[in-house]
Every structure is written in C-alpha cells, then in structure tokens.
Scaffold this motif. Structure first.
Motif, PDB file in Angstrom:
ATOM      1  N   LYS A 185       0.879  -1.187   0.092  1.00 58.91           N
ATOM      2  CA  LYS A 185       0.088  -0.040  -0.027  1.00 58.91           C
ATOM      3  C   LYS A 185       0.734   1.408  -0.010  1.00 58.91           C
ATOM      4  N   VAL A 186       0.198   2.448  -0.138  1.00 58.80           N
ATOM      5  CA  VAL A 186       0.927   3.679  -0.114  1.00 58.80           C
ATOM      6  C   VAL A 186       0.818   4.508   1.058  1.00 58.80           C
ATOM      7  N   MET A 187       1.392   5.131   1.593  1.00 59.10           N
ATOM      8  CA  MET A 187       1.282   6.086   2.619  1.00 59.10           C
ATOM      9  C   MET A 187       1.426   7.398   2.142  1.00 59.10           C
ATOM     10  N   ILE A 188       0.261   8.309   2.086  1.00 53.34           N
ATOM     11  CA  ILE A 188       0.352   9.592   1.701  1.00 53.34           C
ATOM     12  C   ILE A 188       0.533  10.442   2.991  1.00 53.34           C
ATOM     13  N   ILE A 189       1.474  11.065   3.045  1.00 47.28           N
ATOM     14  CA  ILE A 189       1.903  11.990   4.207  1.00 47.28           C
ATOM     15  C   ILE A 189       1.995  13.376   3.755  1.00 47.28           C
ATOM     16  N   MET A 190       1.257  14.113   4.676  1.00 45.96           N
ATOM     17  CA  MET A 190       1.191  15.628   4.363  1.00 45.96           C
ATOM     18  C   MET A 190       1.767  16.383   5.514  1.00 45.96           C
ATOM     19  N   GLY A 191       2.209  17.805   5.586  1.00 47.79           N
ATOM     20  CA  GLY A 191       2.655  18.605   6.514  1.00 47.79           C
ATOM     21  C   GLY A 191       1.260  18.953   7.472  1.00 47.79           C
ATOM     22  N   SER A 192       0.345  19.212   6.878  1.00 45.45           N
ATOM     23  CA  SER A 192      -0.886  19.956   7.265  1.00 45.45           C
ATOM     24  C   SER A 192      -2.100  19.282   6.822  1.00 45.45           C
ATOM     25  N   LYS A 193      -3.359  19.716   7.850  1.00 41.51           N
ATOM     26  CA  LYS A 193      -4.520  18.978   7.148  1.00 41.51           C
ATOM     27  C   LYS A 193      -5.080  19.800   5.977  1.00 41.51           C
ATOM     28  N   THR A 194      -4.720  21.086   6.071  1.00 43.51           N
ATOM     29  CA  THR A 194      -5.080  21.899   4.763  1.00 43.51           C
ATOM     30  C   THR A 194      -4.539  21.164   3.382  1.00 43.51           C
ATOM     31  N   ASP A 195      -3.378  20.418   3.533  1.00 44.00           N
ATOM     32  CA  ASP A 195      -3.189  19.897   2.153  1.00 44.00           C
ATOM     33  C   ASP A 195      -4.024  18.777   1.636  1.00 44.00           C
ATOM     34  N   GLU A 196      -5.033  18.323   2.411  1.00 40.91           N
ATOM     35  CA  GLU A 196      -5.763  17.218   2.033  1.00 40.91           C
ATOM     36  C   GLU A 196      -6.744  17.467   0.660  1.00 40.91           C
ATOM     37  N   ASN A 197      -7.047  18.635   0.476  1.00 43.15           N
ATOM     38  CA  ASN A 197      -7.939  18.967  -0.470  1.00 43.15           C
ATOM     39  C   ASN A 197      -6.835  18.631  -1.976  1.00 43.15           C
TER      40      ASN A 197
END
Length: 151
Positions: free
Chosen positions: A2-14
C-alpha cells in the motif's frame, strides 16, 4: 502493498485527495496521514521507520514552502519516496518544488509537479512501481495508458 500519503498539514488534504482517488482507481490501498517535519518530527520518524513493516511499498510526501517533509521521509527509509510540492509560499509553489528537487546525492526523492497534477502523477508513478510485481495493477495501468478509464 500500500501507499502512505503523508502531508504536513490538514489543509493539504484537498490537493492530496487527488492522489488517493487515483490510487483507489488502480486498486492500491492507501492511507492519508498528517505529520509535519517541523511541528512533530518524532511522529514523522515513527511513521516512516515503521512504514515497511506496516505494509507500505511507496511513500508519497506532500509539502509546501520549505517542503522538508519528503527529504526527511527519504532519510528514514529505503522505500521509494515521491514528493509532491504544494503551493503556499512563493507563487506557483516554486519554493516547494526547489526544496524537494534539490536533494543531496544519495538521498533521492522522486519529485512531481506542483499541486493536483503532481498528486495524480504520484499515484500513477506508484502504480508503475507496483506493476513491476503485481499483475492486477499492471493490467489496470494498461487501461489507464490506453485512456479507457473512468474516475
């Protein structure tokens, strides 16, 4: 795998939802997590160090501005790390792009386009990586390449 999608902020989810949507289309399991290289580096380290043992085969790391997250992820793993620069600082996300693409020799991060195009391409590149050993993903990738897909 599987793939982990990691982002620095919740605002990056969009933006990064684009990556998840396409990974789902390729029938690749994925998880989205928020962890900042600057605000909670211990959480980033814990996630990335344990990623392989938790079934991840690729990490997609998205970040804007200083965009340290993809490089930090690459420092903690031998898994492929795909970096998606996000807008947030300089116009067009050029600061994030430069931060991700300028990794030191021996510490590669596959760098994609800024924003949603990069998020989609991260999913396609992950599919290409998995297609090397997964026939079902290879078949779905061929459908994609033949432009016979619907999302």
């Amino acid at each position: 795998m599987k793939v982990m999608i990691i982002m620095g902020s919740k605002t990056d989810e969009n933006v990064m939802q684009e990556c998840s949507t396409w990974l789902n289309w390729f029938h690749i399991k994925n998880d989205m997590v928020v962890a900042s290289a600057h605000r909670n580096p211990d959480k980033v380290r814990e996630l990335i160090v344990s990623a392989k043992d938790n079934g991840y085969g690729v990490i997609v790391a998205a970040a804007g501005m200083a965009a340290a997250l993809p490089g930090v992820c690459a420092a903690y793993t031998s898994l492929p790390v795909l970096g998606v620069p996000l807008e947030g600082g300089m116009p067009g996300g050029v600061d994030a792009l430069y931060s991700i693409v300028q990794m030191p020799a021996g510490l590669p991060v596959g760098t994609l386009a800024v924003g949603k195009a990069g998020a989609r391409n991260a999913a396609v590149l992950a599919a290409r990586i998995f297609a090397l050993s997964d026939e079902a993903v290879a078949k779905q990738l061929q459908v994609f390449k033949d432009n016979d897909y619907k999302v």
